[in-house]
Scaffold this active site. Structure first.
Site, PDB file in Angstrom:
ATOM      1  N   ASP A  35       4.399  10.125   6.177  1.00 19.99           N
ATOM      2  CA  ASP A  35       4.269  11.546   6.486  1.00 19.99           C
ATOM      3  C   ASP A  35       2.983  11.814   7.267  1.00 19.99           C
ATOM      4  OD1 ASP A  35       4.895  14.492   6.019  1.00 19.99           O
ATOM      5  OD2 ASP A  35       2.964  14.318   5.022  1.00 19.99           O
ATOM      6  N   GLU A  91      10.414   8.789   6.483  1.00 18.12           N
ATOM      7  CA  GLU A  91       8.953   8.762   6.428  1.00 18.12           C
ATOM      8  C   GLU A  91       8.463   7.458   5.798  1.00 18.12           C
ATOM      9  OE1 GLU A  91       7.622  13.442   6.225  1.00 18.12           O
ATOM     10  OE2 GLU A  91       8.073  12.411   4.344  1.00 18.12           O
TER      11      GLU A  91
END
Length: 304
Positions: free
Chosen positions: A71, A143
């Site tokens: 992320d 992610e």
């Protein structure tokens, strides 16, 4: 005379487990081909391990730490890109642009493009409720995969992957209006074109745990686009995007036709002015008409 088993033979995996391992290795090779990178096997397995699978199999390591790392890598690359390609935008608008690219719906869309759901290790509960196509699970796993590429290959490789997967979304976000979502952008466009306020007709199919929603975006009683998704919001956003592109294309074509009509083009040129009347002013000698006969002819009334 019996031959004693070797220690390694006693620990050998059963045929069913060997087959499962071979299938897993094959699927990982397919995913790595789509990513463009070959990753350390254990790291890729962890990136694909959802917590539901880990809990059902004795508390295995999950992909949540890699998701946290990925992320941050994704956010850094997208933020850097937006900062460079929009040098005049203020901080608030840049933040909205980033949010339009880095969100669960957008990440899930990219994950579906990779068919990421087919590679995720899910528990039986999530498997039975359509977990392989859930936006939140796809986004988190993507992610985690980005985090794994960063750990295994470095920031340059992770950045290249992010650009390859997300540059189309970054470019698309520049078309969005002030609200930076397709429903707001469609409402702005229809107001500009004088078409009225959009409305959405939504239908749903499938069992409660695996519903599919279909939305139609209508303006002035005319349907301009449809969309599908695992949620009502996702279906409406897709329908709004489709309708925005349809109306925008018509508006652009109309504007082009108007511009062509106003421009005579390079070959026609401006119209020639009318020819001026003959000059009768100063510098022009007027000759009175002759009353005699033409030169060389006798004059009957002239004295002889």
């Amino acid at each position: 005379m019996s031959v004693p088993k070797k220690a390694d033979d006693a620990k050998a995996d059963p045929p069913a487990k060997k087959k499962a391992d071979n299938n897993q290795a094959s699927s990982h090779t397919l995913l790595e081909g789509r990513l463009g990178y070959q990753l350390e096997s254990a790291l890729l397995v962890r990136a694909l391990t959802h917590r539901s699978y880990a809990y059902e199999n004795g508390g295995l390591p999950t992909n949540e730490r890699l998701e946290f790392l990925g992320d941050s890598v994704l956010g850094l690359v997208v933020t850097d890109t937006l900062y460079r390609i929009h040098p005049d935008l203020p901080e608030g608008q840049l933040a909205k642009l980033r949010a339009a690219v880095v969100n669960s719906r957008a990440l899930a869309q990219v994950g579906r493009g990779l068919e990421l759901g087919s590679f995720i290790r899910l528990g039986r509960g999530e498997e039975g409720t359509g977990g392989r196509d859930k936006a939140s699970i796809l986004a988190d796993t993507l992610e985690a995969v980005i985090g794994a590429v960063y750990l295994d290959q470095g920031l340059d490789a992770a950045s290249e992957l992010v650009h390859r997967l997300f540059d189309p979304l970054i470019e698309k976000s520049s078309n969005l209006g002030a609200g930076l979502d397709w429903k707001t952008s469609l409402q702005e466009l229809t107001a500009t074109e004088g078409l009225g306020v959009p409305e959405y007709l939504v239908t749903e199919t499938g069992p409660d745990h695996e519903k599919t929603f279909t939305a139609a975006a209508r303006v002035g009683g005319v349907s301009y686009g449809t969309g599908t998704g695992r949620s009502k919001k996702e279906a409406e956003q897709q329908a709004a995007e489709s309708a925005w592109r349809s109306i925008r294309a018509v508006a652009d074509e109309r504007a082009k036709e108007s511009a062509d009509a106003a421009d005579p083009g390079p070959d026609e040129g401006p119209a020639s002015p009318p020819a001026p009347p003959p000059a009768t002013g100063a510098g022009v000698r007027l000759v009175a008409p002759s009353t005699g006969p033409p030169e060389g002819m006798p004059c009957p009334s002239c004295p002889r």
